[in-house]
Design a protein around this motif. Structure first.
Motif, PDB file in Angstrom:
ATOM      1  N   VAL A 275       0.832  -1.206   0.000  1.00  0.00           N
ATOM      2  CA  VAL A 275       0.000   0.000   0.000  1.00  0.00           C
ATOM      3  C   VAL A 275       0.868   1.258   0.000  1.00  0.00           C
ATOM      4  N   LEU A 276       1.865   1.309   0.887  1.00  0.00           N
ATOM      5  CA  LEU A 276       2.695   2.514   1.013  1.00  0.00           C
ATOM      6  C   LEU A 276       3.448   2.830  -0.278  1.00  0.00           C
ATOM      7  N   ILE A 277       3.915   1.797  -0.957  1.00  0.00           N
ATOM      8  CA  ILE A 277       4.644   2.000  -2.212  1.00  0.00           C
ATOM      9  C   ILE A 277       3.681   2.022  -3.397  1.00  0.00           C
ATOM     10  N   GLY A 278       2.735   1.102  -3.386  1.00  0.00           N
ATOM     11  CA  GLY A 278       1.825   0.966  -4.521  1.00  0.00           C
ATOM     12  C   GLY A 278       0.861   2.117  -4.705  1.00  0.00           C
ATOM     13  N   LYS A 279       0.616   2.897  -3.655  1.00  0.00           N
ATOM     14  CA  LYS A 279      -0.326   4.012  -3.790  1.00  0.00           C
ATOM     15  C   LYS A 279       0.106   5.010  -4.864  1.00  0.00           C
TER      16      LYS A 279
ATOM     17  N   HIS B 160      -4.099   4.004 -10.431  1.00  0.00           N
ATOM     18  CA  HIS B 160      -4.906   4.963 -11.179  1.00  0.00           C
ATOM     19  C   HIS B 160      -5.989   5.544 -10.278  1.00  0.00           C
ATOM     20  N   ALA B 161      -6.473   6.727 -10.601  1.00  0.00           N
ATOM     21  CA  ALA B 161      -7.577   7.340  -9.857  1.00  0.00           C
ATOM     22  C   ALA B 161      -8.765   6.387  -9.828  1.00  0.00           C
ATOM     23  N   GLY B 162      -9.386   6.291  -8.673  1.00  0.00           N
ATOM     24  CA  GLY B 162     -10.519   5.381  -8.515  1.00  0.00           C
ATOM     25  C   GLY B 162     -10.109   3.947  -8.238  1.00  0.00           C
ATOM     26  N   GLY B 163      -8.808   3.725  -8.025  1.00  0.00           N
ATOM     27  CA  GLY B 163      -8.300   2.375  -7.803  1.00  0.00           C
ATOM     28  C   GLY B 163      -8.563   1.860  -6.402  1.00  0.00           C
ATOM     29  N   SER B 164      -8.113   0.623  -6.155  1.00  0.00           N
ATOM     30  CA  SER B 164      -8.368   0.013  -4.848  1.00  0.00           C
ATOM     31  C   SER B 164      -7.285  -0.985  -4.472  1.00  0.00           C
ATOM     32  N   PHE B 165      -7.172  -1.183  -3.174  1.00  0.00           N
ATOM     33  CA  PHE B 165      -6.347  -2.239  -2.596  1.00  0.00           C
ATOM     34  C   PHE B 165      -7.264  -3.192  -1.852  1.00  0.00           C
TER      35      PHE B 165
ATOM     36  N   GLU C 275      -7.811   8.122   5.239  1.00  0.00           N
ATOM     37  CA  GLU C 275      -6.765   9.045   4.813  1.00  0.00           C
ATOM     38  C   GLU C 275      -6.358   8.910   3.354  1.00  0.00           C
ATOM     39  N   LEU C 276      -6.720   7.816   2.726  1.00  0.00           N
ATOM     40  CA  LEU C 276      -6.265   7.561   1.356  1.00  0.00           C
ATOM     41  C   LEU C 276      -7.273   8.067   0.328  1.00  0.00           C
ATOM     42  N   ASP C 277      -6.783   8.399  -0.851  1.00  0.00           N
ATOM     43  CA  ASP C 277      -7.637   8.899  -1.924  1.00  0.00           C
ATOM     44  C   ASP C 277      -8.207   7.774  -2.785  1.00  0.00           C
ATOM     45  N   PHE C 278      -8.014   6.535  -2.335  1.00  0.00           N
ATOM     46  CA  PHE C 278      -8.548   5.384  -3.065  1.00  0.00           C
ATOM     47  C   PHE C 278      -9.168   4.430  -2.057  1.00  0.00           C
ATOM     48  N   ARG C 279      -9.852   3.414  -2.559  1.00  0.00           N
ATOM     49  CA  ARG C 279     -10.526   2.472  -1.669  1.00  0.00           C
ATOM     50  C   ARG C 279      -9.552   1.406  -1.171  1.00  0.00           C
ATOM     51  N   ILE C 280      -9.765   0.961   0.073  1.00  0.00           N
ATOM     52  CA  ILE C 280      -8.975  -0.133   0.639  1.00  0.00           C
ATOM     53  C   ILE C 280      -9.878  -0.986   1.518  1.00  0.00           C
ATOM     54  N   ASN C 281      -9.839  -2.293   1.297  1.00  0.00           N
ATOM     55  CA  ASN C 281     -10.634  -3.251   2.058  1.00  0.00           C
ATOM     56  C   ASN C 281      -9.783  -4.478   2.364  1.00  0.00           C
ATOM     57  N   ALA C 282     -10.353  -5.387   3.128  1.00  0.00           N
ATOM     58  CA  ALA C 282      -9.687  -6.660   3.415  1.00  0.00           C
ATOM     59  C   ALA C 282     -10.703  -7.790   3.330  1.00  0.00           C
ATOM     60  N   VAL C 283     -10.204  -8.966   3.009  1.00  0.00           N
ATOM     61  CA  VAL C 283     -11.021 -10.177   3.019  1.00  0.00           C
ATOM     62  C   VAL C 283     -10.500 -11.079   4.133  1.00  0.00           C
ATOM     63  N   SER C 284     -11.408 -11.589   4.949  1.00  0.00           N
ATOM     64  CA  SER C 284     -11.067 -12.466   6.065  1.00  0.00           C
ATOM     65  C   SER C 284     -11.707 -13.830   5.845  1.00  0.00           C
ATOM     66  N   PRO C 285     -10.981 -14.759   5.230  1.00  0.00           N
ATOM     67  CA  PRO C 285     -11.565 -16.079   4.974  1.00  0.00           C
ATOM     68  C   PRO C 285     -11.392 -17.044   6.149  1.00  0.00           C
TER      69      PRO C 285
ATOM     70  N   ASP D 194     -17.404   0.022  -1.519  1.00  0.00           N
ATOM     71  CA  ASP D 194     -17.013   0.081  -0.113  1.00  0.00           C
ATOM     72  C   ASP D 194     -15.552   0.464   0.065  1.00  0.00           C
ATOM     73  N   THR D 195     -15.257   1.065   1.197  1.00  0.00           N
ATOM     74  CA  THR D 195     -13.885   1.265   1.626  1.00  0.00           C
ATOM     75  C   THR D 195     -13.819   1.127   3.151  1.00  0.00           C
ATOM     76  N   GLY D 196     -12.684   0.631   3.642  1.00  0.00           N
ATOM     77  CA  GLY D 196     -12.544   0.416   5.079  1.00  0.00           C
ATOM     78  C   GLY D 196     -13.329  -0.772   5.598  1.00  0.00           C
ATOM     79  N   LYS D 197     -13.721  -1.681   4.703  1.00  0.00           N
ATOM     80  CA  LYS D 197     -14.535  -2.837   5.090  1.00  0.00           C
ATOM     81  C   LYS D 197     -13.671  -4.095   5.214  1.00  0.00           C
ATOM     82  N   VAL D 198     -14.124  -5.006   6.055  1.00  0.00           N
ATOM     83  CA  VAL D 198     -13.539  -6.343   6.136  1.00  0.00           C
ATOM     84  C   VAL D 198     -14.644  -7.320   5.756  1.00  0.00           C
TER      85      VAL D 198
END
Length: 197
Positions: free
Chosen positions: A94-98, A102-107, A142-152, A189-193
């Motif tokens: 995230v820190l490097i890849g941000k 592209h605008a509107g992207g996600s992690f 704080e980020l200008d793009f979406r970030i979420n996590a998957v918990s399997p 969504d952003t900030g979701k698990v």
């Protein structure tokens, strides 16, 4: 979309690629195989990964090692395995890849059921997963793009190897887990698990 999948050759990674490849351009990334290679514990390697890939629309991390073993016998060096690989490895992305998104992207990062449901010998995994979820929840503000996590939960495909460590846990096939990554990638969504249990 141009989607980078780290851990593409793993069980979850293969499920994600199979789910997404008809609709998106996939860059398969692994430690030793794939279109590109990366060592998530090495900052220079992560920087090189993004230099090689160029700008992407999304990054999905379905990888990360932790140490399993009794806490009473665990050293700080062993505990650091999970901190440097699964936790800091995904945070480095995230820190490097941000700067390459592209605008509107996600992690989309990966945690696991042990965050809420610890098992014997799984202290490192529980701590690391909880930290990743905390990072996602805070970073989304704080980020200008979406970030979420998957918990399997434990994967159905891995029951032969890991089933004895998860007594009474219901498994999920990689194909079902992959749906959560698609939801994160294509949703709003952003900030979701997303918990797949």
């Amino acid at each position: 979309m141009k989607v980078m999948v780290i851990g593409a050759s793993g069980t979850i990674g293969r499920g994600i690629v199979e789910n997404l490849e008809k609709d998106h351009e996939i860059i398969r990334v692994g430690k030793t195989q794939g279109d590109l290679q990366v060592d998530l514990t090495d900052e220079a390697s992560v920087k090189q990964l993004f230099t090689q890939s160029g700008k992407v629309d999304a990054v999905i991390a379905a990888t990360g090692s932790v140490h399993f073993g009794p806490l009473a016998e665990m050293s700080s060096e062993q505990f650091n395995v999970g901190l440097q690989d699964k936790l800091m490895g995904q945070i480095r992305l995230v820190l490097i890849g941000k700067n390459y998104l592209h605008a509107g992207g996600s992690f989309t990062l990966t945690t696991g059921i042990l965050t809420q449901h610890p098992i014997r010998t799984g202290v490192n995994a529980t701590a690391v997963n909880a930290a990743i979820e905390g990072f996602v929840l805070a970073a989304a503000n704080e980020l200008d793009f979406r970030i979420n996590a998957v918990s399997p939960t434990v994967l159905t495909e891995a029951l032969d190897k890991y089933g004895s460590f998860f007594p009474g846990f219901e498994s999920a096939p990689a194909s079902r887990v992959a749906l959560a990554y698609r939801r994160s990638l294509e949703g709003i969504d952003t900030g979701k698990v997303y918990r797949v249990w």
